[in-house]
Design an enzyme around this catalytic site. Structure first.
Site, PDB file in Angstrom:
ATOM      1  N   CYS A  42       0.905  -1.243  -0.240  1.00 30.35           N
ATOM      2  CA  CYS A  42      -0.213  -0.477   0.273  1.00 30.35           C
ATOM      3  C   CYS A  42       0.767   0.940  -0.446  1.00 30.35           C
ATOM      4  CB  CYS A  42      -1.246  -0.087   1.128  1.00 30.35           C
ATOM      5  SG  CYS A  42      -2.135  -1.525   1.031  1.00 30.35           S
ATOM      6  N   TYR A 423     -12.639  14.957  23.083  1.00 30.00           N
ATOM      7  CA  TYR A 423     -12.452  15.924  22.972  1.00 30.00           C
ATOM      8  C   TYR A 423     -11.676  17.280  23.499  1.00 30.00           C
ATOM      9  CZ  TYR A 423     -14.467  21.616  23.783  1.00 30.00           C
ATOM     10  OH  TYR A 423     -14.873  22.505  23.759  1.00 30.00           O
TER      11      TYR A 423
END
Length: 443
Positions: A42, A423
């Site tokens: 890849c 967050y």
């Protein structure tokens, strides 16, 4: 116990390493038709334009390391051409001498991977026309690039798009010819359209609904012929797909899908006792479809190889299947998906609804925010998540990985709201885009 593994890349060597760890008395012989072991295919497109400096960088372990450090009898240039399950032997040819060999086994793993689809177009054997899959393919392409101006890429799937991007970054004029009505068919139309717009923006001449019919040139390719025209090309890269490299099993009783992918149980054992299969030559159980599919990816190959190795030496292990997660980088775009998309859901006759939300990958007031367009697919009867697709810049990978985990856990869109996700303004909003989409689907 004598283990023979056919294939020296991701699946085969993942299995070999598990056997090394769990069977101290193991005799492990690995047979690789090429001359390079255990590398990351890849990463090869990024060698074309120098983002990765050399194909040596994608090699995880050398042949010598497997031999000297782990005691694996790692053989190169060994092309297996047949299996006899009655006598428990494999036979084939040693390259380049073309001498024959035969080996017995107690346990056998087939990890032969996949091979590029070979079209029989007139002129396909002209110099300057090649496939792109292996380290030798990559080195050949890089060696050919100096002096080349016009390159034609045939095929609009992941590999074709990645190669086209790398060639543009290498300063080449790129033409991409694709026989379908849109590139990247694993995505829905909206994402495919965004990829096509980006291709045009970057100067790629994109030809859709156009079929290659042949090539012209004396010794070297000069033109590509299609059903709609002729185009000059100094170099051609064919990337029209791959197929399981299992033709040598045609005279065995090993069960396979119509495309040749080997069917196994959850322990990666085939329909013949003591013969296992893993990686791009094997079928992959799809958790949402509830049946075997063919989604060849390096992540899956490594997982299946690990399970096969554990199973071969008597450990309790099962492959848990895939949900169809993948991601594509195309210039500054990231496109990702997991689960099922609209076309698949319709073919499977699923009851589904979809919702598209556009937000930001971080807090909207924080500098550097980038847009993310996210589509969720769900069953309106039980509200179970069925799939997700996303396109944007930064942060696409994070959202699709969360969605993939939710699919694995068979979560509903309502349960997405309860996920405790990281967050801070530089990393996310108070509500993640995935959760913002789910909020808007509340009754």
């Amino acid at each position: 116990m004598k283990y023979v593994i056919v294939g020296g890349d991701a699946a085969g060597m993942s299995a070999a390493m598990e056997i090394v760890r769990h069977d101290e008395k193991a005799e492990i012989i690995t047979l690789e038709k090429g001359f390079i072991y255990s590398y990351g295919q890849c990463g090869l497109p990024y060698v074309i334009d120098g983002r990765i400096e050399s194909t040596d960088r994608v090699i995880a372990r050398s042949v010598e390391a497997f031999r000297e450090k782990y005691g694996v009898d790692a053989r190169v240039g060994h092309l297996v051409t047949g299996i006899d399950s009655e006598s428990k032997t494999v036979h084939g040819t040693v390259l380049p001498e073309s001498t024959s060999f035969q080996l017995s086994y107690d346990k056998l793993l087939i990890a032969t991977g996949a091979a590029p689809v070979q079209p029989n177009w007139p002129g396909v054997h002209l110099e300057g026309i090649q496939h792109f899959k292996t380290i030798p393919d990559t080195n050949q392409l890089v060696e050919r690039l100096p002096g080349v101006k016009k390159v034609c890429v045939i095929g609009g799937g992941y590999i074709g798009l990645e190669v086209a991007e790398a060639l543009v970054c290498a300063g080449k004029q790129v033409r991409l010819i694709h026989r379908g009505e849109r590139v990247a068919k694993v995505f829905d139309e909206e994402i495919a359209a965004a990829i096509q717009e980006k291709a045009a923006e970057k100067g790629i001449a994109l030809h859709l609904n156009e079929k290659v019919t042949g090539f012209l040139g004396e010794k070297r390719v000069e033109q590509v012929q299609t059903d709609k025209g002729e185009y000059q090309a100094d170099l051609v890269v064919i990337a029209i797909g791959i197929k399981p490299a299992t033709q040598f099993l045609d005279h065995t009783d090993i069960h396979r899908l119509n495309n040749g992918a080997i069917l196994t149980n959850r322990q990666m054992e085939t329909s013949i006792k003591d013969i296992y299969a893993a990686g791009d030559c094997a079928a992959h159980f799809h958790r949402l479809k509830g049946r075997y599919d063919y989604i060849p990816l390096g992540t899956t190959a490594n997982k299946q190889g690990r399970i096969a190795g554990l199973s071969m030496c008597g450990m309790q292990a099962q492959f848990q299947g895939v949900v169809g997660t993948s991601i594509l980088k195309f210039f500054d775009l990231a496109a990702a998906r997991t689960g099922l998309h609209a076309n698949e859901l319709e073919l499977l006759d699923y009851s589904y609804e979809q919702y598209t939300f556009e937000g930001y990958h971080i807090a909207g007031y924080y500098p550097g925010k980038e847009k993310i367009k996210l589509t969720l697919y769900y069953d309106p009867r039980n509200r179970r998540l069925l799939g997700a697709q996303a396109i944007g810049g930064e942060g696409v990978d994070k959202r699709i990985d969360v969605a993939a985990t939710a699919l694995y856990a068979e979560m509903t869109i309502d349960e997405l709201l309860d996920l405790d996700l990281a967050y801070a303004p530089p990393f996310n909003g108070v509500w993640d885009p995935l959760q913002q989409a789910a909020r808007r689907l509340q009754p």
